[in-house]
Motif scaffolding. Structure first.
Motif, PDB file in Angstrom:
ATOM      1  N   ASP A  59      -1.561  -2.250  -3.787  1.00 20.06           N
ATOM      2  CA  ASP A  59      -1.046  -0.970  -4.284  1.00 20.06           C
ATOM      3  C   ASP A  59      -2.065   0.153  -4.090  1.00 20.06           C
ATOM      4  O   ASP A  59      -2.033   1.162  -4.795  1.00 20.06           O
ATOM      5  CB  ASP A  59      -0.617  -1.045  -5.752  1.00 20.06           C
ATOM      6  N   ALA A  60      -2.984  -0.022  -3.140  1.00 20.72           N
ATOM      7  CA  ALA A  60      -3.930   1.050  -2.840  1.00 20.72           C
ATOM      8  C   ALA A  60      -3.165   2.288  -2.376  1.00 20.72           C
ATOM      9  O   ALA A  60      -2.191   2.191  -1.637  1.00 20.72           O
ATOM     10  CB  ALA A  60      -4.909   0.606  -1.759  1.00 20.72           C
ATOM     11  N   SER A  61      -3.646   3.448  -2.799  1.00 21.04           N
ATOM     12  CA  SER A  61      -2.936   4.693  -2.516  1.00 21.04           C
ATOM     13  C   SER A  61      -3.921   5.749  -2.040  1.00 21.04           C
ATOM     14  O   SER A  61      -4.604   5.556  -1.037  1.00 21.04           O
ATOM     15  CB  SER A  61      -2.176   5.136  -3.773  1.00 21.04           C
ATOM     16  N   MET A  62      -4.015   6.845  -2.779  1.00 20.07           N
ATOM     17  CA  MET A  62      -4.876   7.961  -2.396  1.00 20.07           C
ATOM     18  C   MET A  62      -6.246   7.859  -3.049  1.00 20.07           C
ATOM     19  O   MET A  62      -6.410   7.192  -4.077  1.00 20.07           O
ATOM     20  CB  MET A  62      -4.209   9.282  -2.796  1.00 20.07           C
ATOM     21  N   ALA A  63      -7.208   8.546  -2.472  1.00 23.30           N
ATOM     22  CA  ALA A  63      -8.558   8.600  -3.031  1.00 23.30           C
ATOM     23  C   ALA A  63      -8.582   9.631  -4.155  1.00 23.30           C
ATOM     24  O   ALA A  63      -9.122  10.734  -4.023  1.00 23.30           O
ATOM     25  CB  ALA A  63      -9.576   8.943  -1.956  1.00 23.30           C
ATOM     26  N   GLU A  64      -7.945   9.259  -5.262  1.00 23.29           N
ATOM     27  CA  GLU A  64      -7.869  10.097  -6.459  1.00 23.29           C
ATOM     28  C   GLU A  64      -8.152   9.210  -7.665  1.00 23.29           C
ATOM     29  O   GLU A  64      -7.670   8.065  -7.725  1.00 23.29           O
ATOM     30  CB  GLU A  64      -6.478  10.729  -6.609  1.00 23.29           C
ATOM     31  N   THR A  65      -8.886   9.730  -8.632  1.00 21.51           N
ATOM     32  CA  THR A  65      -9.288   8.887  -9.761  1.00 21.51           C
ATOM     33  C   THR A  65      -8.106   8.448 -10.610  1.00 21.51           C
ATOM     34  O   THR A  65      -8.175   7.409 -11.276  1.00 21.51           O
ATOM     35  CB  THR A  65     -10.314   9.616 -10.640  1.00 21.51           C
ATOM     36  N   PHE A  66      -6.986   9.201 -10.597  1.00 28.24           N
ATOM     37  CA  PHE A  66      -5.832   8.753 -11.379  1.00 28.24           C
ATOM     38  C   PHE A  66      -5.087   7.622 -10.674  1.00 28.24           C
ATOM     39  O   PHE A  66      -4.139   7.056 -11.222  1.00 28.24           O
ATOM     40  CB  PHE A  66      -4.888   9.909 -11.716  1.00 28.24           C
ATOM     41  N   PHE A  67      -5.482   7.290  -9.436  1.00 28.58           N
ATOM     42  CA  PHE A  67      -5.044   6.064  -8.770  1.00 28.58           C
ATOM     43  C   PHE A  67      -6.231   5.106  -8.666  1.00 28.58           C
ATOM     44  O   PHE A  67      -6.424   4.417  -7.666  1.00 28.58           O
ATOM     45  CB  PHE A  67      -4.503   6.369  -7.371  1.00 28.58           C
ATOM     46  N   GLU A 112       6.012   9.987 -12.782  1.00 30.92           N
ATOM     47  CA  GLU A 112       5.175  10.103 -13.986  1.00 30.92           C
ATOM     48  C   GLU A 112       3.694   9.900 -13.698  1.00 30.92           C
ATOM     49  O   GLU A 112       2.836  10.215 -14.537  1.00 30.92           O
ATOM     50  CB  GLU A 112       5.644   9.100 -15.046  1.00 30.92           C
ATOM     51  N   LEU A 113       3.376   9.382 -12.512  1.00 32.03           N
ATOM     52  CA  LEU A 113       1.974   9.118 -12.186  1.00 32.03           C
ATOM     53  C   LEU A 113       1.229  10.359 -11.703  1.00 32.03           C
ATOM     54  O   LEU A 113      -0.002  10.377 -11.694  1.00 32.03           O
ATOM     55  CB  LEU A 113       1.892   8.035 -11.106  1.00 32.03           C
ATOM     56  N   MET A 114       1.967  11.381 -11.291  1.00 30.78           N
ATOM     57  CA  MET A 114       1.329  12.551 -10.690  1.00 30.78           C
ATOM     58  C   MET A 114       0.977  13.589 -11.756  1.00 30.78           C
ATOM     59  O   MET A 114       1.849  14.002 -12.522  1.00 30.78           O
ATOM     60  CB  MET A 114       2.266  13.194  -9.664  1.00 30.78           C
ATOM     61  N   PRO A 115      -0.259  14.029 -11.805  1.00 32.33           N
ATOM     62  CA  PRO A 115      -0.614  15.109 -12.728  1.00 32.33           C
ATOM     63  C   PRO A 115       0.186  16.370 -12.402  1.00 32.33           C
ATOM     64  O   PRO A 115       0.550  16.613 -11.243  1.00 32.33           O
ATOM     65  CB  PRO A 115      -2.109  15.330 -12.467  1.00 32.33           C
ATOM     66  N   GLU A 116       0.469  17.146 -13.426  1.00 28.46           N
ATOM     67  CA  GLU A 116       1.246  18.374 -13.228  1.00 28.46           C
ATOM     68  C   GLU A 116       0.551  19.288 -12.222  1.00 28.46           C
ATOM     69  O   GLU A 116      -0.651  19.542 -12.297  1.00 28.46           O
ATOM     70  CB  GLU A 116       1.417  19.112 -14.559  1.00 28.46           C
ATOM     71  N   GLY A 117       1.306  19.733 -11.246  1.00 29.79           N
ATOM     72  CA  GLY A 117       0.776  20.637 -10.232  1.00 29.79           C
ATOM     73  C   GLY A 117       0.099  19.945  -9.069  1.00 29.79           C
ATOM     74  O   GLY A 117      -0.305  20.608  -8.104  1.00 29.79           O
ATOM     75  N   PHE A 118      -0.033  18.600  -9.105  1.00 37.46           N
ATOM     76  CA  PHE A 118      -0.711  17.894  -8.021  1.00 37.46           C
ATOM     77  C   PHE A 118       0.142  17.907  -6.761  1.00 37.46           C
ATOM     78  O   PHE A 118       1.353  17.665  -6.805  1.00 37.46           O
ATOM     79  CB  PHE A 118      -0.996  16.452  -8.418  1.00 37.46           C
ATOM     80  N   ARG A 119      -0.479  18.198  -5.636  1.00 36.86           N
ATOM     81  CA  ARG A 119       0.180  18.145  -4.339  1.00 36.86           C
ATOM     82  C   ARG A 119      -0.699  17.349  -3.376  1.00 36.86           C
ATOM     83  O   ARG A 119      -1.852  17.721  -3.131  1.00 36.86           O
ATOM     84  CB  ARG A 119       0.410  19.553  -3.770  1.00 36.86           C
ATOM     85  N   PRO A 120      -0.178  16.239  -2.857  1.00 36.52           N
ATOM     86  CA  PRO A 120      -0.980  15.448  -1.907  1.00 36.52           C
ATOM     87  C   PRO A 120      -1.381  16.279  -0.695  1.00 36.52           C
ATOM     88  O   PRO A 120      -0.609  17.117  -0.215  1.00 36.52           O
ATOM     89  CB  PRO A 120      -0.036  14.313  -1.503  1.00 36.52           C
ATOM     90  N   LYS A 121      -2.576  16.024  -0.193  1.00 34.06           N
ATOM     91  CA  LYS A 121      -3.084  16.764   0.971  1.00 34.06           C
ATOM     92  C   LYS A 121      -2.739  16.002   2.254  1.00 34.06           C
ATOM     93  O   LYS A 121      -3.600  15.495   2.967  1.00 34.06           O
ATOM     94  CB  LYS A 121      -4.598  16.952   0.833  1.00 34.06           C
ATOM     95  N   TRP A 122      -1.459  15.921   2.529  1.00 32.90           N
ATOM     96  CA  TRP A 122      -0.991  15.222   3.719  1.00 32.90           C
ATOM     97  C   TRP A 122      -0.591  16.213   4.787  1.00 32.90           C
ATOM     98  O   TRP A 122      -0.077  17.289   4.509  1.00 32.90           O
ATOM     99  CB  TRP A 122       0.249  14.384   3.395  1.00 32.90           C
ATOM    100  N   ASP A 123      -0.790  15.797   6.032  1.00 30.96           N
ATOM    101  CA  ASP A 123      -0.152  16.507   7.137  1.00 30.96           C
ATOM    102  C   ASP A 123       1.318  16.097   7.154  1.00 30.96           C
ATOM    103  O   ASP A 123       1.649  14.916   7.001  1.00 30.96           O
ATOM    104  CB  ASP A 123      -0.814  16.128   8.471  1.00 30.96           C
ATOM    105  N   VAL A 175       0.847  -1.192   0.000  1.00 29.35           N
ATOM    106  CA  VAL A 175       0.000   0.000   0.000  1.00 29.35           C
ATOM    107  C   VAL A 175       0.883   1.243   0.000  1.00 29.35           C
ATOM    108  O   VAL A 175       2.092   1.183   0.178  1.00 29.35           O
ATOM    109  CB  VAL A 175      -0.936   0.072   1.232  1.00 29.35           C
ATOM    110  N   HIS A 176       0.206   2.376  -0.193  1.00 29.34           N
ATOM    111  CA  HIS A 176       0.795   3.697   0.019  1.00 29.34           C
ATOM    112  C   HIS A 176      -0.220   4.465   0.854  1.00 29.34           C
ATOM    113  O   HIS A 176      -1.340   4.697   0.412  1.00 29.34           O
ATOM    114  CB  HIS A 176       1.064   4.402  -1.314  1.00 29.34           C
ATOM    115  N   SER A 177       0.164   4.814   2.073  1.00 33.80           N
ATOM    116  CA  SER A 177      -0.798   5.404   2.997  1.00 33.80           C
ATOM    117  C   SER A 177      -1.241   6.785   2.542  1.00 33.80           C
ATOM    118  O   SER A 177      -0.533   7.490   1.829  1.00 33.80           O
ATOM    119  CB  SER A 177      -0.192   5.481   4.401  1.00 33.80           C
ATOM    120  N   ALA A 178      -2.422   7.152   2.983  1.00 33.60           N
ATOM    121  CA  ALA A 178      -3.028   8.443   2.670  1.00 33.60           C
ATOM    122  C   ALA A 178      -3.858   8.858   3.876  1.00 33.60           C
ATOM    123  O   ALA A 178      -4.091   8.051   4.781  1.00 33.60           O
ATOM    124  CB  ALA A 178      -3.902   8.336   1.421  1.00 33.60           C
TER     125      ALA A 178
END
Length: 417
Positions: free
Chosen positions: A313-321, A118-129, A60-63
């Motif tokens: 390989d579950a990651s973030m709640a984003e449609t590109f994942f 390469e998986l991250m859309p341009e300008g995307f920033r995860p909303k992590w603490d 996994v990748h935590s979110a």
């Protein structure tokens, strides 16, 4: 804390079904298996149910919120294959029985600009603490750099060392910077000096060969760029490697969504709208892939005696994942493993005892006296019908029963008390 006695349930102990026995929990441990319920203990009626070890998702990748979500589905431990839950950052998680426990590689050794950038859309920033200690970014392009980062990662609390071997072929980014053989070999050799477990991201046969040559302990994916051959199966077997196929991820890469999983009321009742949208989406980066080829590879690995581990390989709640959600997707992976040809019992081992053994987690993964009371009670018999793993009756993490309602226990389930 009062003793808890789970009575009347069939037990799958992580390796095999062992019949109906009373399981007594004392504090955070399994105190006894068999005999009568101790006088004065809280009785949980397991009639018509199966008691399993808490499930382990091996990739996994935590979110934000992901560890709580995983626990709702009876996943009591997640293995983070890139992220921030190293030992220095997870103190609060360790002591919070409303969250799945976690082990982490920290960040993987990869070149600058390499996978997974390469998986991250341009300008995307995860909303992590931000964590108390920012993770080490071990970008490496030479053998010397890779070797030098290994002791630093271990000192910073990485539980195992991960290497990215990915030239972007499967993700639609051919020519992506990737570790070469010499750099990979040097990093793995250095990890072995410290006795550290090593894993490698490899989605192609060529990357798999590189991992075998370097002496990596386990693969965090199964290749999806071509059908298997007897030779590659023999190489993996001969190297003593384990494989985390992540069939759920491969399906998503091929454009196959998990809408059927999202439609299941046992899943829909435990996820929010954002995770629902994520499950109904997909990566869709390798539509030419063939799921039947992946199934055949998994079946061949299992037949050869390679340890197959269950991961998502579950990651973030984003449609590109898309196509993946913490907790729910591990149950989906178990269905995929059975569809590939594993028996339900072998699939359950892949999410319990086998993963615990290969990742050196000696205190969990089995229903055995003295181990952590990480337990999942489900209606039915998943050793016959793997779909029954989603019929959650109760979840315990370190002997603490997860609250009813939105946390994974049936609203109308038997309280047993």
């Amino acid at each position: 804390m009062a003793l808890t006695a789970i009575t009347g349930a069939q037990i799958f102990d992580g390796e095999k079904s062992v019949g109906v026995h009373t399981v007594v929990i004392d504090g955070g441990r399994i105190a006894r298996i068999g005999g009568d319920a101790p006088e004065g203990s809280e009785i949980v009626d397991g009639s018509g149910a199966t008691l399993l070890p808490g499930l382990i998702d091996a990739h996994v990748h935590s979110a934000p919120g992901s560890l709580a979500l995983a626990l709702r589905f009876g996943v009591t431990t997640e293995l983070e294959m890139q992220g921030m839950n190293t030992r220095e950052n997870r103190g609060a998680v360790t002591d919070d029985d409303t969250l799945a426990d976690v082990r982490s590689s920290g960040f993987a050794i990869t070149p600058p600009g390499g996978h997974p950038s390469e998986l991250m859309p341009e300008g995307f920033r995860p909303k992590w603490d931000l964590p108390p200690v920012m993770p080490l970014m071990p970008f490496s392009t030479t053998p010397e750099e890779a070797a030098s980062f290994v002791p630093q990662l271990l000192a910073r609390g990485s539980d195992f060392i991960k290497f990215m071997i990915d030239d972007g072929t499967v993700e639609g980014h051919p020519g992506l910077p990737s570790l070469d053989q010499a750099t990979l070999n040097a990093g793995v050799a250095e990890a072995k000096k410290y006795g550290a477990l090593t894993v490698a991201h490899a989605l192609t046969v060529e990357a798999t060969r590189m991992a075998v040559e370097a002496g990596v302990d386990g693969l965090t994916h199964v290749f999806m760029d071509q059908p298997h051959t007897a030779e590659i199966i023999d190489l993996i077997k001969g190297a003593g490697m384990f494989v985390i196929p992540c069939v759920t991820l491969n399906a998503s890469m091929m454009g196959i969504t998990a809408a059927d999983l999202a439609d299941d009321p046992r899943v829909a009742s435990r996820i929010d709208a954002q995770w629902d949208r994520t499950l109904r989406s997909s990566y869709n980066r390798y539509p030419q892939g063939k799921l039947d080829d992946v199934y055949a590879t998994v079946r061949a690995l299992d037949a050869a005696g390679v340890d197959v581990l269950a991961g998502t390989d579950a990651s973030m709640a984003e449609t590109f994942f898309g196509g993946l959600a913490h907790g729910a997707s591990l149950h989906h992976e178990l269905r995929h493993l059975v569809a590939a040809g594993l028996t339900p019992e072998r699939a359950l081992r892949a999410a319990t005892a086998t993963t615990a053994r290969r990742f050196r987690l000696s205190d969990r993964g089995r229903v055995a006296e003295g181990l952590r009371a990480d337990l999942l009670l489900v209606d039915g018999d998943p050793t016959s019908d793997i779909g029954d793993t989603l019929d959650t009756r109760a979840v315990w993490r370190r002997g603490t029963r997860l609250a009813a309602g939105g946390n994974g226990e049936r609203e109308s389930g038997r309280s047993g008390a």
